[in-house]
Design an enzyme around this catalytic site. Structure first.
Site, PDB file in Angstrom:
ATOM      1  N   ARG A   3      43.988  42.017  44.549  1.00 53.62           N
ATOM      2  CA  ARG A   3      43.539  40.964  45.455  1.00 53.62           C
ATOM      3  C   ARG A   3      43.895  41.387  46.872  1.00 53.62           C
ATOM      4  NH1 ARG A   3      45.642  38.065  41.013  1.00 53.62           N
ATOM      5  NH2 ARG A   3      44.012  36.858  39.988  1.00 53.62           N
ATOM      6  N   GLU A  49      39.147  48.136  41.520  1.00 52.23           N
ATOM      7  CA  GLU A  49      38.421  46.932  41.905  1.00 52.23           C
ATOM      8  C   GLU A  49      39.253  46.153  42.905  1.00 52.23           C
ATOM      9  OE1 GLU A  49      37.091  42.618  40.024  1.00 52.23           O
ATOM     10  OE2 GLU A  49      37.600  44.252  38.670  1.00 52.23           O
ATOM     11  N   ASN A  53      38.981  36.910  47.956  1.00 57.75           N
ATOM     12  CA  ASN A  53      38.650  35.491  47.800  1.00 57.75           C
ATOM     13  C   ASN A  53      38.416  34.915  49.186  1.00 57.75           C
ATOM     14  OD1 ASN A  53      38.935  35.285  44.917  1.00 57.75           O
ATOM     15  ND2 ASN A  53      41.116  35.608  45.253  1.00 57.75           N
ATOM     16  N   HIS A  73      52.156  48.679  41.378  1.00 50.75           N
ATOM     17  CA  HIS A  73      51.707  49.759  42.243  1.00 50.75           C
ATOM     18  C   HIS A  73      50.619  50.559  41.550  1.00 50.75           C
ATOM     19  CE1 HIS A  73      54.617  52.418  40.039  1.00 50.75           C
ATOM     20  NE2 HIS A  73      53.738  53.356  40.344  1.00 50.75           N
ATOM     21  N   GLU A 116      51.587  54.902  44.906  1.00 48.18           N
ATOM     22  CA  GLU A 116      52.330  56.134  44.640  1.00 48.18           C
ATOM     23  C   GLU A 116      51.364  57.311  44.730  1.00 48.18           C
ATOM     24  OE1 GLU A 116      55.218  58.007  41.178  1.00 48.18           O
ATOM     25  OE2 GLU A 116      53.844  56.386  40.668  1.00 48.18           O
TER      26      GLU A 116
END
Length: 139
Positions: A3, A49, A53, A73, A116
């Site tokens: 998100r 992805e 919002n 992560h 990372e």
């Protein structure tokens, strides 16, 4: 899925890592945007992805993601960890855990998502200034 609060800044950040946008979907009804990123030749194979919002129509504040709802992560293998870390630094990204060992580094996205970076194959020989750099913040 991650998100995000600023899709363009996040796409630009992951672009520095070599990922590119492969498709985008806006849902007017659901009030969200999905953005899919992939490394070269990885479309439909290995994608990240991003979910944005949209702010509420009533003008109330947008959702904020401070670590619990966005992720732990991501790990991303890179061809040359030193060169990529330099590119990131030149673009203003903080290297939270420098690649002192020629193998691993950590940075954070614009939404504070820990990423990372791992050297593909064998570790690179230890190099300055990386070997002497201290950690900055959390990673």
């Amino acid at each position: 899925m991650l998100r995000v609060s600023d899709p363009e800044a996040t796409v630009a950040f992951f672009g520095l890592l070599g990922l590119e946008e492969v498709r985008r979907f806006d849902s007017e009804q659901g009030r969200f945007t999905l953005i899919f990123l992939a490394g070269p030749g990885q479309k439909d194979i290995a994608e990240v992805e991003l979910t944005y919002n949209w702010p509420a129509e009533d003008g109330s504040p947008a959702e904020q993601y401070d670590g619990g709802r966005n992720f732990g992560h991501l790990a991303y293998a890179v061809d040359d960890i030193y060169a990529l870390c330099q590119t990131l630094m030149d673009a203003g990204v903080t290297i939270n855990r420098p690649p002192r060992d020629g193998h691993m580094a950590f940075v954070r996205s614009p939404d504070n998502i820990s990423v990372e970076l791992l050297q593909k194959g064998d570790r690179l020989p230890v190099q300055e200034p990386w070997a002497s750099m201290e950690n900055i913040g959390e990673w």
